[in-house]
Design an enzyme around this catalytic site. Structure first.
Site, PDB file in Angstrom:
ATOM      1  N   VAL A 124      44.415  56.511  68.023  1.00  0.00           N
ATOM      2  CA  VAL A 124      43.090  55.892  68.026  1.00  0.00           C
ATOM      3  C   VAL A 124      43.123  54.687  67.073  1.00  0.00           C
ATOM      4  O   VAL A 124      43.945  54.651  66.163  1.00  0.00           O
ATOM      5  CB  VAL A 124      41.974  56.888  67.582  1.00  0.00           C
ATOM      6  CG1 VAL A 124      41.819  58.026  68.577  1.00  0.00           C
ATOM      7  CG2 VAL A 124      42.236  57.431  66.180  1.00  0.00           C
ATOM      8  N   CYS A 180      46.765  42.028  66.884  1.00  0.00           N
ATOM      9  CA  CYS A 180      45.611  42.719  66.298  1.00  0.00           C
ATOM     10  C   CYS A 180      44.653  41.720  65.678  1.00  0.00           C
ATOM     11  O   CYS A 180      45.069  40.780  65.011  1.00  0.00           O
ATOM     12  CB  CYS A 180      46.136  43.669  65.235  1.00  0.00           C
ATOM     13  SG  CYS A 180      44.863  44.379  64.210  1.00  0.00           S
ATOM     14  N   THR A 182      41.800  43.018  64.026  1.00  0.00           N
ATOM     15  CA  THR A 182      40.894  43.850  63.229  1.00  0.00           C
ATOM     16  C   THR A 182      40.533  43.178  61.909  1.00  0.00           C
ATOM     17  O   THR A 182      39.372  43.149  61.514  1.00  0.00           O
ATOM     18  CB  THR A 182      41.531  45.231  62.985  1.00  0.00           C
ATOM     19  OG1 THR A 182      41.717  45.838  64.261  1.00  0.00           O
ATOM     20  CG2 THR A 182      40.647  46.120  62.140  1.00  0.00           C
ATOM     21  N   GLY A 265      47.046  42.887  72.945  1.00  0.00           N
ATOM     22  CA  GLY A 265      46.632  44.089  72.231  1.00  0.00           C
ATOM     23  C   GLY A 265      45.890  45.039  73.149  1.00  0.00           C
ATOM     24  O   GLY A 265      45.292  44.607  74.141  1.00  0.00           O
TER      25      GLY A 265
HETATM   26  P1  5GP Z   1      53.296  44.691  66.155  1.00  0.00           P
HETATM   27  O1  5GP Z   1      54.597  45.395  66.118  1.00  0.00           O
HETATM   28  O2  5GP Z   1      53.108  43.918  67.418  1.00  0.00           O
HETATM   29  O3  5GP Z   1      53.028  43.856  64.942  1.00  0.00           O
HETATM   30  O4  5GP Z   1      52.150  45.821  66.119  1.00  0.00           O
HETATM   31  C1  5GP Z   1      52.065  46.814  67.108  1.00  0.00           C
HETATM   32  C2  5GP Z   1      50.854  47.683  66.827  1.00  0.00           C
HETATM   33  O5  5GP Z   1      49.645  46.939  66.868  1.00  0.00           O
HETATM   34  C3  5GP Z   1      50.603  48.801  67.834  1.00  0.00           C
HETATM   35  O6  5GP Z   1      51.480  49.871  67.709  1.00  0.00           O
HETATM   36  C4  5GP Z   1      49.167  49.170  67.516  1.00  0.00           C
HETATM   37  O7  5GP Z   1      49.056  50.030  66.407  1.00  0.00           O
HETATM   38  C5  5GP Z   1      48.554  47.844  67.127  1.00  0.00           C
HETATM   39  N1  5GP Z   1      47.744  47.295  68.228  1.00  0.00           N
HETATM   40  C6  5GP Z   1      48.062  47.205  69.534  1.00  0.00           C
HETATM   41  N2  5GP Z   1      47.060  46.644  70.236  1.00  0.00           N
HETATM   42  C7  5GP Z   1      46.076  46.371  69.361  1.00  0.00           C
HETATM   43  C8  5GP Z   1      44.772  45.805  69.488  1.00  0.00           C
HETATM   44  O8  5GP Z   1      44.327  45.389  70.534  1.00  0.00           O
HETATM   45  N3  5GP Z   1      44.033  45.743  68.359  1.00  0.00           N
HETATM   46  C9  5GP Z   1      44.507  46.183  67.161  1.00  0.00           C
HETATM   47  N4  5GP Z   1      43.693  46.113  66.112  1.00  0.00           N
HETATM   48  N5  5GP Z   1      45.738  46.701  67.002  1.00  0.00           N
HETATM   49  C10 5GP Z   1      46.509  46.802  68.085  1.00  0.00           C
END
Ligand code: 5GP
Length: 334
Positions: A124, A180, A182, A265
């Site tokens: 989540v 992300c 957020t 994302g």
């Molecule tokens: P990355 O390796 O690309 O820096 O981060 C991957 C992680 O980003 C995923 O495993 C998940 O926890 C988070 N993530 C994936 N999609 C989203 C999104 O739409 N919003 C946010 N806040 N986090 C995401």
């Protein structure tokens, strides 16, 4: 209002200090790890890098390719049971769910019994709700011998809460992901290296484990995450844009798109339009669409990532990945 003024660190704030080493070559470094799961009671063995449960990364094709390197994949939760039955190799795959009907989880896991699927990822965006903690407890009660990875959280107190509720592995990271938004949309987050250090300490005190999730942009960041104490590291963007993670349509259209592919994302407008019939009125999209060049087969990227971690181990004199965090001293860049 309160302020925590001690400095918290992100990937770009630190470097790993080299140390005298007896290792002759990086080929000597063992990246395999074996972990005993505190609740499930079983062991997990492999190279503890996990492809993220995003539909542009955690595909069945990616799982098949990574399993060849003894690496893991958290499969996208939108696969149907039939698709999972046809494609899952249990030993290196996590089956992903959100907060949902327990009966559905029971049915899917029962259907995948023959695939030897024994790992569940409960994912989540905000792991801080009471409802999520209760939900982990319920899934644990229904599946006492399955590995449960749950998240995301980013602080020690909540890492403990999720492990006490029944998680074996806690997924750590709010805000660092490449797709992300957020931090930008809500102002909420925690610098990831500090989150890893603090949550790993909390988890290890309860014989649990953490998976550092998000923010790794290059192999050195993966080494830093392990150096900070992560047991597993999850990668989204670094594994996106490969043959194994693209849809047939994307592969077919590569010529038309000048070899540029989309990676987005799971809370982005693109994902919400695809799976939830659009962005609901009360919420804003907290994910972005990133356009990246097609990068061919994932094997090359895997070689870079594993080569980088091996090399980091030789620089600090760690004969195995297990020793890396014990041998890590971070220097803070100014
Ligand atoms: P990355 O390796 O690309 O820096 O981060 C991957 C992680 O980003 C995923 O495993 C998940 O926890 C988070 N993530 C994936 N999609 C989203 C999104 O739409 N919003 C946010 N806040 N986090 C995401």
């Amino acid at each position: 209002m309160r302020i925590e003024a001690d400095r918290k660190l992100d990937f770009d704030d630190v470097l790993i200090r080299p140390k005298r080493s007896r290792l002759k070559s990086r080929a000597e470094v063992d990246l395999n790890r074996t972990f005993k799961m505190p609740h499930a009671g079983v062991e997990i063995s492999g190279v503890p890098v996990i492809a993220a449960n995003m539909d542009t990364v955690g595909t069945l094709g990616m799982a098949a390719a990574l399993a060849g390197h003894r690496m893991f994949t958290a499969l996208d939760k939108h696969y149907t049971t039939e698709e999972l039955q046809a494609g899952v190799r249990g030993d290196f795959s996590f089956i992903t769910f959100g907060i949902e009907d327990l009966k559905k989880i029971d049915a899917v896991m029962a259907a995948l019994e023959r695939n030897r699927a024994d790992k569940i990822c409960l994912d989540v965006a905000n792991g801080y709700t009471e409802a999520f903690v209760e939900f982990i407890g319920e899934v644990r009660a229904h599946h006492p011998d399955k590995v449960i990875m749950a998240g995301n959280v980013t602080t020690a107190d909540m890492t403990e809460a999720l492990i006490l509720a029944g998680a074996d592995i806690v997924k750590v990271g709010i805000g660092p992901g490449s797709a992300c938004m957020t931090r930008a949309m809500t102002g909420v987050g925690y610098p990831q290296i500090s989150a890893i250090i603090e949550c790993a300490d909390a988890a290890h005190g309860l014989s649990g484990m953490i998976c550092a999730d998000g923010g790794c942009k290059m192999p050195g960041d993966v080494a830093k995450a392990f150096g900070a104490g992560a047991d597993f590291v999850m990668l989204g963007g670094m594994l996106a844009g490969h043959t194994e993670s693209l849809s047939d349509e994307q592969l077919k259209n590569l010529d038309k798109t000048d070899n540029i592919v989309e990676y987005y994302g799971m809370s982005s407008e693109t994902a919400m339009n695809k799976y939830s019939g659009g962005v609901a009125k009360h919420r804003a999209s907290e994910g972005r669409v990133v356009r990246i060049p097609y990068r061919g087969d994932v094997a090359h990227t895997v070689q870079d990532i594993l080569g980088g971690i091996r090399s980091a181990c030789t620089y600090v004199g760690a004969p195995s990945l297990k020793q890396l965090s014990k041998r890590t001293t971070f220097v803070v860049k100014n």
